[in-house]
Design a protein around this motif. Structure first.
Motif, short mmCIF file in Angstrom:
data_model
loop_
_atom_site.label_atom_id
_atom_site.label_comp_id
_atom_site.label_asym_id
_atom_site.label_seq_id
_atom_site.Cartn_x
_atom_site.Cartn_y
_atom_site.Cartn_z
N TRP B 18 0.84 -1.19 0.00
CA TRP B 18 0.00 0.00 0.00
C TRP B 18 0.87 1.24 0.00
N GLU B 21 -2.04 5.82 -1.48
CA GLU B 21 -3.48 5.55 -1.46
C GLU B 21 -3.91 4.47 -2.46
N LYS B 22 -2.97 3.59 -2.83
CA LYS B 22 -3.32 2.52 -3.78
C LYS B 22 -2.54 1.25 -3.44
N TRP B 23 -3.08 0.09 -3.86
CA TRP B 23 -2.31 -1.15 -3.75
C TRP B 23 -1.46 -1.32 -4.99
N GLY B 64 1.31 -3.11 5.93
CA GLY B 64 1.15 -2.39 4.67
C GLY B 64 1.30 -3.28 3.46
N THR C 305 -2.48 2.13 6.49
CA THR C 305 -3.04 1.05 5.71
C THR C 305 -4.49 0.86 6.10
#
Lengths: 326, 534, 307
Positions: B18, B21-23, B64, C305
């Motif tokens: 992560w 703000e994105k995977w 994360g 996260t």
């Protein structure tokens, strides 16, 4: 000498120096007064002789160094000087020693601060640590948003909301905290409940946020991840790996907030007409009764300095690098 | 090969991380098979996903990150299906981990031996007394000094190379089936690295433990691994046994991993000295750092200053630039003495000597665009403004093989190699005669290093520049130098032309330094006889 | 793979660069991504600014205009009633936005001017000036600032100018510490060293190399310091030693109308009157804190996260 003893002594020495300089600053308050303040204290009708006598009594004809030595020696023996109030232009003096004004009220203030600390410290530590452990959970986010809101409130806002709810709409507690030396313990607690509750809400919010930040910082250390990778359970990670390194940050958080309590107490005492040092000081500031202001300020400042000193020393004696030097 | 031979079997593993703000995918479908007792090297450059894969082999993902596909079968059990509590029964028990920074990974509050045996005792593999006496045996097998008592110390009381070996003992204490070594020697000096490598290899062989060894240095992994797997951008590039990989890599990318070693430099005609450092001694406060150092830099040539941490090689640069006035001695530039302190030097002095740093990230103001960064020296030294300045910035960009597109970018919008090129352009903008390069390629991947070194050499022959090149990396020294200066503990121990320094006979320290550099030969460590330093 | 051609070229290295965007475009993107709390905060701050700037136009009556009925109930002529001497509460609330917020803002600016300037000087100098300033600040910070302010007010007397000066100087100690600590981290950066080696003067280094890089934490700190100053001044006014009558000020309004709260069980609206100025204070500090929280989160690159 063991380095830890040396470091502690250094820190203690620094604390003494700080106290000394702070006492100088507070002493200097009377130096900065405008020249005609004698007239102002005694009233317009005061004759030149009474004003001169008053100035002599304050020692204003002596060099400043002598007066400081005299003053600080008095303070060391518990003599904080004599209040300005109760003096009259005629020269009749009904003023009282500052210490007699402060002593009973100091007891009340310490009672209120102690009552608050007993509730607030464990509660805040519990909330802060649990929020850090369940980071980003609904619980954490809720507590976080609530405390961010609470720390933004002025103390008197919290106080009046509580008064509105708990004394006016649903009268559970008394809105004014009339306590005196002979009030019984249980009654004292009951009458101090409102100011203590107000202070608790404010302090817990601050302290919980700081505790959370300190614990999260600690849990991000590489050795915590390493401990997890050796198969340690969550409980073991916290108790055996995080806690021994957490004393210094936690002590700092507690000391900081107890020090904050010292200040918060002033406003809250005024709201609830609680007979403490804070209210005395505000009254003295309004009437420009300098000796009383000095006495109160000295007590607040000393408490503040000693609390921070204690936190630093806790940090020093739990630091493994100092405990086990090379 | 029977089925039970296979210890770890990873199939189609996908991991995402992560950020912004994105995977983002980190591991994009990797297979890995490891047999009992086998050591696999995982190699790749920054961003290859090798550390993520190494941790995933234990079923662990960093905060994360998440596993989005595939299986991790360890001894018949798929780790991805286990709960955290179930996985904990494997960690510190049947699989253990050796981290890159031992100094940060040991808990400062506990004694080393207690940390060494903690998981062994927790899982009831042996009782505390037995585990501790075993730990002392492991310490001595790992060549730790004072093996009987070193465990009673706290982490901050022990040196970095020793801590790394203690951590290896900790990983070996429960006699695991699998150890993950995550860049365990990257932070160490080369002469320390060789000790640690030896100790780790010996102990892994002795107990026939399977291991995954993660690194970016192919020569290091060649000493440790039976098989090598090359990763890039979360994909597998190729896998082969170590000898085959070194002798005949299938992919071009694999070859680029040792590209700097393949660089050579044509001879340069000898010219007069542009810089001579004469008998310089210097200190930080009361701590002496340089003792009677003399170095000559002939015009148009590259002089490499090589040494380990604490050798004083960067301090030489600080003395030359005037940041640290020396206590004794003198710095001569183009035949004239340079004023010792920066404030006494003229603009012309400053213009003629420029500096390039190791970390391009911190060497450029993150709030200035490329145009401002390169433009400022043009304006400051040469008085260029407006169009003339802009045109010169573009010229400089093309000189460093970048184009106009980059002119309005901020440093954060550049890659590591591009940043270092902009720093080179900033130095060139001043039209200097000498450039001091302080570890300029150390933080970069091999292929990027090669590009930067080639660029520096081209600029040298085009502009007749002189370089003082400070580095700890011997292969870089071999690739680019005309002259070599070897430093140790603030003294010059040997200097001369590249050939004379690299050919025996050596000074004993030079000998140790040179022989400690791992070579692309799987038998190098086994055959190595290190000279004894007295 | 398309993004990594086989032949190496510096210009084609992978970067974090997305597209050409102006600063304005970038700001718009950031704003669009902001959470509800930050948006709420920004709207509230904007509303306070408008009310403060246009107070004389918005307020129905004058700041100190006295009407015959003290403690008048809430009705059409006096929406929130009148205070103890018959002044319109709503008008005083509106003027309070100008006075209370204005004074706090001026004080905060002043404390940044003093503390920020000295902090920068100390960070760059790092010799005796730094030592003297830092030790002095340590001592000043050893006294709780509300207590110190009370002592100084008792000597100099309570006037708006004294109040601003005293709070600004006391608060400057905190600004000094922060500025110094963030600037020290920037001063050791190699790009500052590079500028010194180039021969740049102190002015350039301060303005062009250091200041732009310490702005984000300073901006966030400005928000937090403003809240602190605002609350301190409100507390002092509430205690009766801050902003003096007849100036309309929220802190003193709470004090003046506090007794009304006892009547809440008979007339809830009257009971709420002292809470109005208190809420006005609380709402603004909450709003500023929300915006600062988001700003800090955004600039520090801390991104949590999701779970």
């Amino acid at each position: 000498m063991h380095p830890i003893v040396k470091t502690v002594f250094q820190r203690l020495g620094l604390g003494v120096v700080t106290l000394f300089i702070v006492s100088l600053i507070i002493f200097a308050a009377i130096e900065l007064l405008p020249g005609d303040f004698g007239q102002a204290v005694l009233g317009q009708a005061a004759t030149e002789e009474t004003v001169a006598a008053f100035r002599r009594e304050l020692g204003l004809d002596q060099p400043a160094v002598w007066r400081y030595v005299d003053w600080i020696a008095g303070v060391a023996q518990g003599d904080l000087g004599t209040s300005f109030s109760g003096r009259a232009s005629s020269g009749v003096d009904r003023s009282r020693p500052v210490i007699d004004l402060i002593a009973p009220r100091l007891e009340n203030t310490l009672f209120l601060a102690g009552l608050t600390a007993v509730v607030a410290v464990p509660l805040a530590l519990f909330l802060g640590i649990s929020a850090a452990l369940y980071r980003n959970s609904i619980y954490d986010r809720t507590v976080n948003a609530l405390t961010l809101t609470t720390i933004s409130f002025p103390e008197f806002f919290v106080a009046y909301v509580l008064i509105l709810c708990l004394t006016s709409l649903w009268p559970i507690f008394p809105s004014l905290s009339n306590i005196s030396a002979d009030t019984e313990f249980a009654e004292r607690v009951y009458r101090s409940a409102m100011p203590a509750l107000t202070l608790t809400l404010v302090i817990v919010a601050h302290m919980m946020r700081m505790t959370r930040a300190a614990i999260i910082n600690l849990l991000a250390s590489p050795y915590i991840q390493m401990a997890r990778l050796t198969g340690a359970s969550q409980r073991e990670v916290i108790l055996k790996h995080a806690l021994p390194n957490a004393w210094a940050p936690i002590a700092t958080v507690i000391a900081f907030n107890l020090a904050y309590l010292v200040v918060g107490v002033v406003v809250v005492e005024v709201v609830f007409v609680y007979p403490g040092v804070g209210q005395l000081m505000v009254d003295a500031v309004s009437s420009r009764d300098i000796p009383v202001v000095q006495g109160c300020a000295l007590i607040f400042a000393a408490t503040y300095i000693v609390l921070n000193l204690v936190a630093d020393i806790v940090g020093i004696v739990t630091n493994p690098k100092l405990l086990h030097p090379k | 090969m029977t089925k039970s031979d296979i210890l770890l079997d990873i199939k189609g593993l996908k991991i995402e991380g992560w950020s912004d703000e994105k995977w983002h995918p980190i591991i994009k479908g990797v297979d890995l098979t490891l047999r009992r007792g086998e050591v696999m090297g995982l190699i790749g450059e920054s961003g290859a996903g090798k550390s993520t894969l190494g941790l995933a082999a234990m079923g662990f993902t960093q905060p994360g990150c998440r596993i989005t596909g595939g299986q991790i079968v360890f001894d018949g059990v798929d780790m991805t299906t286990l709960s955290d509590a179930q996985k904990r029964r494997y960690w510190g028990n049947r699989m253990t981990y050796v981290a890159q920074s031992a100094a940060a990974s040991f808990n400062p509050a506990h004694r080393l031996i207690d940390q060494t045996v903690a998981s062994t005792v927790r899982f009831g593999i042996s009782n505390e007394a037995t585990a501790k006496s075993d730990a002392r045996t492991l310490y001595s097998a790992l060549n730790l000094p004072h093996a009987d008592t070193i465990g009673d110390r706290y982490p901050h009381q022990v040196s970095g190379g020793q801590l790394q070996r203690v951590m290896t003992a900790m990983a070996m204490s429960p006699r695991p089936d699998l150890i993950i070594f995550d860049e365990p020697t990257t932070a160490l000096d080369v002469t320390t690295q060789v000790e640690v490598l030896r100790a780790m290899r010996k102990i892994v062989e002795e107990f026939n433990t399977a291991a995954i060894y993660i690194t970016h240095d192919l020569a290091v992994v060649a000493q440790m691994a039976d098989v090598i797997k090359v990763l890039r951008f979360g994909h597998e590039v190729e896998e082969a046994d170590t000898r085959t990989m070194l002798a005949a890599p299938k992919e071009d990318y694999t070859k680029s991993l040792w590209s700097v070693r393949a660089l050579t430099k044509p001879e340069r005609p000898v010219q007069e000295n542009i810089l001579s450092v004469r008998n310089v001694s210097a200190s930080y406060g009361k701590v002496p750092v340089l003792h009677n150092v003399s170095i000559d830099v002939p015009r148009g040539s590259t002089v490499s200053v090589v040494g380990e941490s604490g050798s004083g090689k960067s301090t030489v640069a600080r003395v030359i630039t005037g940041l640290l006035p020396p206590q004794n001695g003198q710095v001569m530039f183009d035949g004239d003495p340079l004023p010792q302190a920066l404030k006494d030097r003229t603009k012309d002095h400053k213009k003629r000597v420029q500096m390039i740093y190791q970390m391009a990230d911190t060497a450029m103001n993150p709030r200035q665009t490329v145009r401002e960064i390169i433009g400022r020296p043009l304006e400051f030294y040469l008085g260029l403004t407006g169009r003339a300045k802009d045109d010169r910035v573009r010229e400089l960009l093309s000189l460093i093989e970048l184009d106009d597109r980059f002119i309005d970018r901020l440093p954060s919008e550049l890659s590591g190699g591009q940043k270092q090129r902009i720093c080179i352009a900033r130095a060139l903008a001043a039209e200097p005669e000498l450039i001091i390069c302080d570890e300029v390629t150390s933080a970069l991947d091999q292929i990027v290093q090669e590009g930067i070194l080639k660029l520096l050499m081209r600029l040298q022959s085009e502009l007749n520049l002189s370089y003082l090149f400070i580095t700890h990396d011997i292969s870089t020294v071999r690739a680019i130098s005309d002259h070599v200066v070897v430093m140790q503990l603030g003294r010059v121990v040997e200097q001369g032309t590249k050939d004379s320094v690299f050919q025996p006979p050596h000074d004993p320290y030079t000998d140790l330094l040179l022989s400690s550099v791992p070579e692309m030969d799987p038998d190098w460590l086994s055959n190595l006889k290190l000279p004894e330093l007295t | 793979m398309t993004q990594t051609p086989d032949t190496y070229s510096a210009a084609n290295e992978k970067t974090a660069f997305a597209a050409e965007r102006t600063r304005w475009d970038k700001a718009k993107i950031v704003l669009r991504k902001s959470p509800w709390s930050a948006r709420f905060g920004m709207v509230v701050i904007l509303a306070y600014m408008i009310v403060g700037l246009f107070a004389p136009i918005i307020a129905p009556y004058g700041e100190a205009e006295v009407f015959p009925v003290p403690f008048a109930p809430w009705d059409a002529t006096h929406i929130f009633g009148t205070d103890q001497i018959g002044r319109d509460i709503l008008s005083r609330l509106i003027y309070g936005a100008r006075n209370t917020v204005g004074i706090a803002l001026v004080t905060t600016f002043l404390s940044f001017l003093i503390g920020g300037g000295l902090g920068l000087v100390a960070a760059i100098n790092r010799s005796w000036i730094d030592q003297v300033l830092s030790r002095g600040v340590d001592v000043l910070m050893a006294i709780p600032s509300l207590i110190f302010a009370l002592v100084l007010l008792s000597i100099f007397g309570s006037s708006a100018v004294n109040l601003i000066m005293i709070i600004a100087v006391l608060d400057a100690t905190r600004v000094f510490r922060l500025t110094r600590s963030v600037a020290v981290n920037v001063v050791v950066m190699e790009y500052v060293e590079a500028a010194r080696l180039r021969g740049e003067g102190l002015g350039w280094i301060m303005r062009r190399e250091i200041l732009p890089n310490i702005m984000p934490p300073l901006v966030a700190e400005f928000g937090l310091r403003f809240c602190f100053v605002f609350l301190t001044i409100a507390a002092l006014s509430f205690l009766g030693v801050g902003i003096q009558p007849p100036t309309a000020d929220w802190g003193s309004m709470v004090r003046e109308n506090a007794s009304l709260i006892q009547f809440a069980q008979y007339d809830l609206k009257a009971g709420l009157t002292p809470l109005l100025p208190a809420s006005a204070i609380a709402l603004l500090t909450v709003a500023v804190n929300f915006v600062v929280d988001w700003f800090l989160h955004h600039t520090s690159g801390l991104k949590d996260t999701p779970k």
